[in-house]
Structures are given as C-alpha cells and as structure tokens.
Design a protein around this motif. Sequence first.
Motif, PDB file in Angstrom:
ATOM      1  N   GLY A   1      -5.103   8.613  -2.154  1.00 41.62           N
ATOM      2  CA  GLY A   1      -5.380   7.212  -1.875  1.00 41.62           C
ATOM      3  C   GLY A   1      -4.871   6.272  -2.949  1.00 41.62           C
ATOM      4  N   LEU A   2      -5.526   5.135  -3.077  1.00 40.19           N
ATOM      5  CA  LEU A   2      -5.068   4.066  -3.959  1.00 40.19           C
ATOM      6  C   LEU A   2      -5.875   3.963  -5.251  1.00 40.19           C
ATOM      7  N   GLU A   3      -6.708   4.949  -5.526  1.00 41.69           N
ATOM      8  CA  GLU A   3      -7.486   4.923  -6.763  1.00 41.69           C
ATOM      9  C   GLU A   3      -6.569   5.123  -7.981  1.00 41.69           C
ATOM     10  N   ASP A   4      -7.136   4.983  -9.152  1.00 39.78           N
ATOM     11  CA  ASP A   4      -6.406   5.265 -10.392  1.00 39.78           C
ATOM     12  C   ASP A   4      -5.930   6.718 -10.342  1.00 39.78           C
ATOM     13  N   VAL A   5      -4.631   6.926 -10.459  1.00 39.91           N
ATOM     14  CA  VAL A   5      -4.085   8.274 -10.317  1.00 39.91           C
ATOM     15  C   VAL A   5      -4.600   9.215 -11.401  1.00 39.91           C
ATOM     16  N   ASN A   6      -4.915   8.686 -12.574  1.00 42.43           N
ATOM     17  CA  ASN A   6      -5.448   9.540 -13.641  1.00 42.43           C
ATOM     18  C   ASN A   6      -6.827  10.088 -13.276  1.00 42.43           C
ATOM     19  N   VAL A   7      -7.601   9.279 -12.568  1.00 38.96           N
ATOM     20  CA  VAL A   7      -8.908   9.739 -12.083  1.00 38.96           C
ATOM     21  C   VAL A   7      -8.719  10.864 -11.066  1.00 38.96           C
ATOM     22  N   LEU A   8      -7.749  10.723 -10.176  1.00 36.47           N
ATOM     23  CA  LEU A   8      -7.496  11.734  -9.148  1.00 36.47           C
ATOM     24  C   LEU A   8      -7.018  13.041  -9.772  1.00 36.47           C
ATOM     25  N   ILE A   9      -6.127  12.944 -10.738  1.00 35.48           N
ATOM     26  CA  ILE A   9      -5.619  14.157 -11.385  1.00 35.48           C
ATOM     27  C   ILE A   9      -6.728  14.848 -12.175  1.00 35.48           C
TER      28      ILE A   9
ATOM     29  N   SER B   1      -9.150   8.456  -1.114  1.00 31.27           N
ATOM     30  CA  SER B   1      -8.602   9.810  -1.174  1.00 31.27           C
ATOM     31  C   SER B   1      -9.530  10.778  -0.452  1.00 31.27           C
ATOM     32  N   LEU B   2      -8.945  11.652   0.366  1.00 34.47           N
ATOM     33  CA  LEU B   2      -9.720  12.586   1.177  1.00 34.47           C
ATOM     34  C   LEU B   2      -9.182  14.002   1.019  1.00 34.47           C
TER      35      LEU B   2
ATOM     36  N   ARG C   1       0.826  -1.211   0.000  1.00 31.70           N
ATOM     37  CA  ARG C   1       0.000   0.000   0.000  1.00 31.70           C
ATOM     38  C   ARG C   1       0.859   1.260   0.000  1.00 31.70           C
ATOM     39  N   MET C   2       1.920   1.274   0.801  1.00 32.48           N
ATOM     40  CA  MET C   2       2.746   2.476   0.882  1.00 32.48           C
ATOM     41  C   MET C   2       3.453   2.753  -0.436  1.00 32.48           C
ATOM     42  N   GLN C   3       3.876   1.717  -1.129  1.00 32.25           N
ATOM     43  CA  GLN C   3       4.478   1.922  -2.441  1.00 32.25           C
ATOM     44  C   GLN C   3       3.472   2.534  -3.416  1.00 32.25           C
ATOM     45  N   SER C   4       2.212   2.107  -3.344  1.00 30.00           N
ATOM     46  CA  SER C   4       1.183   2.653  -4.231  1.00 30.00           C
ATOM     47  C   SER C   4       0.817   4.077  -3.845  1.00 30.00           C
ATOM     48  N   HIS C   5       0.715   4.342  -2.539  1.00 33.88           N
ATOM     49  CA  HIS C   5       0.472   5.720  -2.090  1.00 33.88           C
ATOM     50  C   HIS C   5       1.569   6.647  -2.616  1.00 33.88           C
ATOM     51  N   GLN C   6       2.813   6.192  -2.480  1.00 28.63           N
ATOM     52  CA  GLN C   6       3.942   6.999  -2.931  1.00 28.63           C
ATOM     53  C   GLN C   6       3.880   7.267  -4.428  1.00 28.63           C
TER      54      GLN C   6
END
Length: 391
Positions: free
Chosen positions: A374-382, A345-346, A263-268
Amino acid sequence: MSQGKEFEVDKQICMHYEDDRNRFNGAVVPPIFQNTVFTYQTFSELTDAVKTEKYHYVYGRGTNPTVEIVEEKLAALERGEECKTFGSGMAAISAAIINSVESGDHVLCVSNLYYSTMELLKYLGKFNVSHSVVYSTNTEEISQAIQSNTKVIFLESPTDLTYRLLDLAAISKLAKENGIRTIIDNTWATPLFQKPIPHGIDIVVHSASKYLGGHSDVLGGVLITSYKIMKSLFEKEYLLMGAAMPPSEAALLLRGLRTLPLRMQSHQENALKVAAYLESHPKVAKVNFPGLESHPDFLLGKKQLTGYSGLMSIELTEADYCGVERVINKLTAFKIGVSWGSFESLVLSPNLRNNEGQLLKEHISPGTIRLAVGLEDVNVLIHDLEKALCD
C-alpha cells in the motif's frame, strides 16, 4: 519505470477529461445524478429515446450522466472506443464472456486466473460452454491448446498469484488468425501502466474496486471495447442482466481517478523497494514481481508495461500451511484480508490448509503469500516483513 508524454496525457484524462464544467454551472466536481428516471416533454420523444437507450437518458439501469463521465474517462485511458461500468468486477467479466460465447463453444484460459473467473467458467458448463487451462505463457504452447470450438482466449497479464507476463501482441495475432476473441483482466496494471487494446486485445475488464477506486469504498467493474462489440453487449448482457453501477459509486470512482496517477507512482515506488528487500531474504525462495530484473519476463515488461503496481507474491522456503500461517499472523502493518489495490497494505495466501494438491496442479507453490503493498511508509512495511520472517 519512467513515465513520458503518454503518462502526462493520462493524468489530464484522470483529472479533467469530459468533466464538462460549463454543463454543470462551473462545478469542479460533477453532480451525482441520483435519480432513476428521466422524463421527456412528449411521448414521442420518450419512445425515440427508448429505441436508442444507449445514447439517451431513460432509466438508471441504462445510462446516467454521472456514470457516463467515468466511462468516458476510462475509455480514453485504455485507448478504447467505448466503456460500460458495472456493479462489480465479476459482473463485467460475466458480461464479457457471456457476450462472446454460445452453447457448444470453448474458452481457453491462459495460465493462472482469478478464482471467481474460473468458478464462472465452471458454472457455464451447465449451458454447454466448456473451458480448459494452459499453464504456460509461451505463445506456441497457447496455440497448441486451441480447440476447434475455441471462441475466447481469456487472460490476465501479469497472471494471478504467479505474476508472469504474456505477449499481448503475439496472443492477439494468434487469436485473430483463428477467429477467436480475446479478453484480458487488466486490473493489476491499470490503464496507466498497460494498454492492451493497442496491442490488439478485443475486450479489457477491470475490477474498479481495486486501484481505480483506490480507497476500499467502491464496488464496481469496468469493460472497455469497440463500438461493434459494445452495441450488442449493451442491449443484452448490460441492460438485461441489470448489473449497472449506481451513480453514487460512480462518483466515488471518479474521485479515485483524480489521484490514480499519483497513487500508482507511490505503489510502484514502495513495491520495488519491498520486492528488492524480499529477494535477498534467506526465508524467501522466490519473489514474483515483474519489476525485478531477475523476473523471467522483465524484458517483455519493459516493452508492454510503463510501470508496476503494488501486487506481488513470495514463495517461502518453508512451503507449507504452517509456514505460511506463521508469517502472516506475525504481520501487523500488512492487514489480513481479501482484495487489494487500495491505500492499505494487505496480505493473503491461496493455501487454505487442505488444498495444497490443487495448488501444485495449478503450478502455485503451497508456500505462496500474496502481498498488496500500500501507500504506508515503506520502511514500516519492510520492518514488518522483517519481523514476520524471523525465527
């Protein structure tokens, strides 16, 4: 950052250390000892156990086999001698501070700390324990803020909301030269990405509700320290105050530790991409994240940190409540809520409309927004951030 042999050792600790499968008939997951009472064959055996309850199972407020496995793992991860888990992160922080001070003592807070930690220190004023804050990460300025009655230096690294780093070895050396105990809240980095004890820090605390649990379903705290400190702390601040972690929570925390390295690797990975995007956005004046090369403490981080978590903050160019509210309310992938460190993600802001003056006193921009990636798809977050930051 790349993780080497130490990270591989930590992965093994998270997954298998102290599981003692032979003791539990080969069970891959240790059982939950939900009982509160442990019985003995004779009264003399019980009385001997009560005298050294730290090393015997007597009553649930003291020790428990399920809880003990988690504590052994966490002590090993932090390279500390002993660990005790608590019912909340604030219970662990309270135990650490109260064990370290007496009436008339002073606590020096370094830069920005968790709000509830500061509220606790204000409360301790009724017992004649004072505190002050030095809003600097410079060791020399920290040294100048020490008072004759300072008994504790309390810090977070990275600092709360501003995410500046502190030189742990230098602060530890300074504290020892002055007979002062050091306490650090290491929740942001986790034991995987930062190990304060080898740098000389006396007590490490964590909110287990964050990355260690990782699923927003555990409330707990962690305290790791030396045998010497733990001896007095167990008998007083732990047993007497009664904020023990229940075995059911310990089992959830144990589950969380199994996947902590992944999880920490993915968060990073997600956080580095989000921070890089935000740094180039015209509506963002500043990104506070130690993983960026533009961060003022990036080189110190390369020495102290072996990775970066997913918590950061941005400072909007429109640095007021209306600007903050507008951006936060447009976000959909980032959910509005307190806490952080879990899979989701919060988003939150310290700007509560009527406290901008106080924020400035604490060296925090009124345009600050905290993002827990969080751990969602980073493209969605961006994409979510892109929509929220547009006009």
